[in-house]
Design a protein around this motif. Structure first.
Motif, PDB file in Angstrom:
ATOM      1  N   ASN A   2       0.837  -1.196   0.000  1.00 18.96           N
ATOM      2  CA  ASN A   2       0.000   0.000   0.000  1.00 18.96           C
ATOM      3  C   ASN A   2       0.875   1.251   0.000  1.00 18.96           C
ATOM      4  O   ASN A   2       0.627   2.212  -0.721  1.00 18.96           O
ATOM      5  CB  ASN A   2      -0.929  -0.014   1.211  1.00 18.96           C
ATOM      6  CG  ASN A   2      -2.003   1.044   1.126  1.00 18.96           C
ATOM      7  OD1 ASN A   2      -2.705   1.138   0.133  1.00 18.96           O
ATOM      8  ND2 ASN A   2      -2.137   1.850   2.167  1.00 18.96           N
TER       9      ASN A   2
ATOM     10  N   VAL B  73       2.788   1.654  -3.556  1.00 24.95           N
ATOM     11  CA  VAL B  73       1.963   2.211  -4.635  1.00 24.95           C
ATOM     12  C   VAL B  73       1.563   3.648  -4.321  1.00 24.95           C
ATOM     13  O   VAL B  73       1.599   4.522  -5.194  1.00 24.95           O
ATOM     14  CB  VAL B  73       0.718   1.331  -4.874  1.00 24.95           C
ATOM     15  CG1 VAL B  73      -0.212   1.981  -5.903  1.00 24.95           C
ATOM     16  CG2 VAL B  73       1.131  -0.049  -5.356  1.00 24.95           C
ATOM     17  N   GLY B  74       1.203   3.932  -3.057  1.00 21.77           N
ATOM     18  CA  GLY B  74       0.834   5.296  -2.681  1.00 21.77           C
ATOM     19  C   GLY B  74       1.985   6.267  -2.870  1.00 21.77           C
ATOM     20  O   GLY B  74       1.804   7.395  -3.346  1.00 21.77           O
ATOM     21  N   THR B  75       3.185   5.841  -2.489  1.00 19.79           N
ATOM     22  CA  THR B  75       4.367   6.683  -2.686  1.00 19.79           C
ATOM     23  C   THR B  75       4.615   6.930  -4.168  1.00 19.79           C
ATOM     24  O   THR B  75       4.939   8.049  -4.583  1.00 19.79           O
ATOM     25  CB  THR B  75       5.604   6.022  -2.052  1.00 19.79           C
ATOM     26  OG1 THR B  75       5.383   5.872  -0.647  1.00 19.79           O
ATOM     27  CG2 THR B  75       6.853   6.851  -2.274  1.00 19.79           C
TER      28      THR B  75
ATOM     29  N   VAL C 212       2.420   7.011  -6.514  1.00 19.39           N
ATOM     30  CA  VAL C 212       1.416   7.977  -6.991  1.00 19.39           C
ATOM     31  C   VAL C 212       1.893   9.398  -6.722  1.00 19.39           C
ATOM     32  O   VAL C 212       1.851  10.271  -7.607  1.00 19.39           O
ATOM     33  CB  VAL C 212       0.051   7.727  -6.314  1.00 19.39           C
ATOM     34  CG1 VAL C 212      -0.900   8.887  -6.578  1.00 19.39           C
ATOM     35  CG2 VAL C 212      -0.566   6.426  -6.809  1.00 19.39           C
TER      36      VAL C 212
ATOM     37  N   ALA D  33      -2.600  -3.151  -1.647  1.00 22.69           N
ATOM     38  CA  ALA D  33      -2.483  -1.861  -2.327  1.00 22.69           C
ATOM     39  C   ALA D  33      -3.686  -1.549  -3.200  1.00 22.69           C
ATOM     40  O   ALA D  33      -3.680  -0.559  -3.936  1.00 22.69           O
ATOM     41  CB  ALA D  33      -1.214  -1.835  -3.182  1.00 22.69           C
TER      42      ALA D  33
ATOM     43  N   GLN E 118      -5.299   2.030  -3.030  1.00 20.19           N
ATOM     44  CA  GLN E 118      -4.524   3.037  -3.754  1.00 20.19           C
ATOM     45  C   GLN E 118      -4.693   2.865  -5.267  1.00 20.19           C
ATOM     46  O   GLN E 118      -4.813   3.842  -6.014  1.00 20.19           O
ATOM     47  CB  GLN E 118      -3.035   2.909  -3.399  1.00 20.19           C
ATOM     48  CG  GLN E 118      -2.681   3.361  -1.992  1.00 20.19           C
ATOM     49  CD  GLN E 118      -2.639   4.878  -1.869  1.00 20.19           C
ATOM     50  OE1 GLN E 118      -2.917   5.606  -2.810  1.00 20.19           O
ATOM     51  NE2 GLN E 118      -2.305   5.352  -0.686  1.00 20.19           N
TER      52      GLN E 118
ATOM     53  N   TYR F 221      -8.533   3.927  -6.115  1.00 18.16           N
ATOM     54  CA  TYR F 221      -8.911   5.306  -5.784  1.00 18.16           C
ATOM     55  C   TYR F 221      -7.987   6.346  -6.410  1.00 18.16           C
ATOM     56  O   TYR F 221      -8.411   7.447  -6.730  1.00 18.16           O
ATOM     57  CB  TYR F 221      -8.914   5.506  -4.267  1.00 18.16           C
ATOM     58  CG  TYR F 221      -9.953   4.695  -3.544  1.00 18.16           C
ATOM     59  CD1 TYR F 221     -11.222   4.509  -4.083  1.00 18.16           C
ATOM     60  CD2 TYR F 221      -9.673   4.113  -2.308  1.00 18.16           C
ATOM     61  CE1 TYR F 221     -12.175   3.755  -3.418  1.00 18.16           C
ATOM     62  CE2 TYR F 221     -10.624   3.360  -1.632  1.00 18.16           C
ATOM     63  CZ  TYR F 221     -11.875   3.184  -2.196  1.00 18.16           C
ATOM     64  OH  TYR F 221     -12.819   2.440  -1.539  1.00 18.16           O
ATOM     65  N   ALA F 222      -6.712   6.013  -6.566  1.00 15.09           N
ATOM     66  CA  ALA F 222      -5.746   6.995  -7.060  1.00 15.09           C
ATOM     67  C   ALA F 222      -5.222   6.646  -8.443  1.00 15.09           C
ATOM     68  O   ALA F 222      -5.404   7.406  -9.396  1.00 15.09           O
ATOM     69  CB  ALA F 222      -4.583   7.121  -6.070  1.00 15.09           C
ATOM     70  N   VAL F 223      -4.599   5.468  -8.589  1.00 14.16           N
ATOM     71  CA  VAL F 223      -3.939   5.130  -9.856  1.00 14.16           C
ATOM     72  C   VAL F 223      -4.929   5.150 -11.015  1.00 14.16           C
ATOM     73  O   VAL F 223      -4.697   5.793 -12.050  1.00 14.16           O
ATOM     74  CB  VAL F 223      -3.255   3.752  -9.757  1.00 14.16           C
ATOM     75  CG1 VAL F 223      -2.657   3.357 -11.108  1.00 14.16           C
ATOM     76  CG2 VAL F 223      -2.173   3.754  -8.684  1.00 14.16           C
TER      77      VAL F 223
END
Length: 321
Positions: free
Chosen positions: A58, A61-63, A65, A87, A90, A93-95
């Motif tokens: 998590n 992948v968040g880093t 992004v 992950a 992330q 919701y983000a990628v």
């Protein structure tokens, strides 16, 4: 080169070409990755660009992004596809959604590398082939090479792409064979299937480690088999798929993932919607079973192989309406 060496060469050349390209993940630095795909990168580019992370998918992948949002081109590695699930928030919701939710203001040029599939007698969670999860997310390209030449060119294209990419690496054949690969940098299209063998009787749609099984099966059956390596699982090269099936009138899908809701189900629906009047037999799937990936002492019984592909081809060839 073999596939893992081709991946390493692509990473090295892309990092050399563009200072904004960085790799990150667990054990990718000093160790060089569990499969040694990032070996030598830390010595060449240093810890600011080759980043060993905590064991937190998590967080990885968040880093990545955040790095992509500041105009880096991060290449996070998830050690095994089965470790990607923590992950997934992330990812969804983000990628997958950042470009749309910002009205196109923010692009995420990031390539998530992950070895997938069975065949190496590994432990639980190390053998997953759940590409359907990633394919189901709009806004993300899903790419899967089957040869060293593809691995190098497709990874370079993925890193340069402004869309987020999931780059599936078939670890079963990481070191399975060597092929000629240019030492200079080059790219390959991220939206084209590959016609491996031309034929007139039946089309076999497949990808990744299964391509070689499809080729073997094609040599053993009494039929002229056209083998299509999808290469890009999302977006699909619909034109190449349908042109082939309309020509041969028969279709077999060979994949390692579980049968229910695997990509084979979507491919079967695609063929039925747009080529039903050309079919001489129903679409046949040769796949993994609808169970969790088994212990390594029986994984050979679970995994599709040339024999299972051969039976599927023979079934559609002998079918009569």
């Amino acid at each position: 080169m073999n596939i893992v060496t081709a991946v390493n060469r692509a990473l090295h050349q892309e990092m050399e070409r563009d200072d904004d390209t960085r790799v990150l993940g667990y054990d990718i630095g000093m160790l060089g990755g569990v499969f040694r795909a990032t070996e030598g990168l830390l010595d060449e580019f240093g810890p600011d660009r080759v980043i060993d992370t905590p064991l937190s998918e998590n967080g990885i992948v968040g880093t990545a992004v955040g790095m992509a949002m500041r105009d880096d081109r991060p290449v996070p590695e998830i050690e095994f596809m089965g470790f990607f699930y923590p992950a997934f928030g992330q990812f969804m919701y983000a990628v997958a959604k950042m470009y749309e939710r910002t009205g196109g203001d923010i692009e995420l040029p990031m390539t998530i590398r992950m070895p997938y599939g069975g065949g190496i007698k590994a432990l639980e969670y190390h053998q997953e082939s759940t590409e359907t999860f990633e394919i189901h997310a709009p806004g993300v390209r899903v790419i899967c090479p089957s040869t060293p030449y593809q691995a190098k060119g497709l990874l370079a294209s993925s890193i340069r792409c402004d869309d987020p990419v999931v780059f599936m690496e078939p670890k079963r054949i990481y070191r399975g064979f060597d092929d000629p690969v240019p030492t200079d940098e080059y790219t390959l299209p991220l939206d084209e299937a590959r016609i491996v063998e031309e034929g007139s009787d039946v089309t076999v749609l497949t990808w990744g480690a299964m391509v070689r099984h499809a080729e073997s099966a094609a040599e053993e059956v009494d039929a002229d088999v056209e083998v299509i390596d999808l290469v890009t699982l999302s977006p699909l090269d619909v034109e190449t798929i349908l042109e082939s099936v309309k020509k041969t009138g028969r279709c077999v899908v060979l994949h390692e993932a579980r049968r229910t809701l695997g990509l084979g189900a979507e491919l079967s629906a695609l063929v039925n919607e747009y080529a039903l009047d050309r079919l001489k037999a129903p679409v046949k799937r040769a796949t993994g079973y609808d169970v969790h990936f088994p212990d390594n002492d029986i994984e050979d019984d679970y995994l599709p192989d040339a024999e299972r592909a051969k039976h599927a081809i023979e079934a559609v060839m002998s079918y009569e309406f």
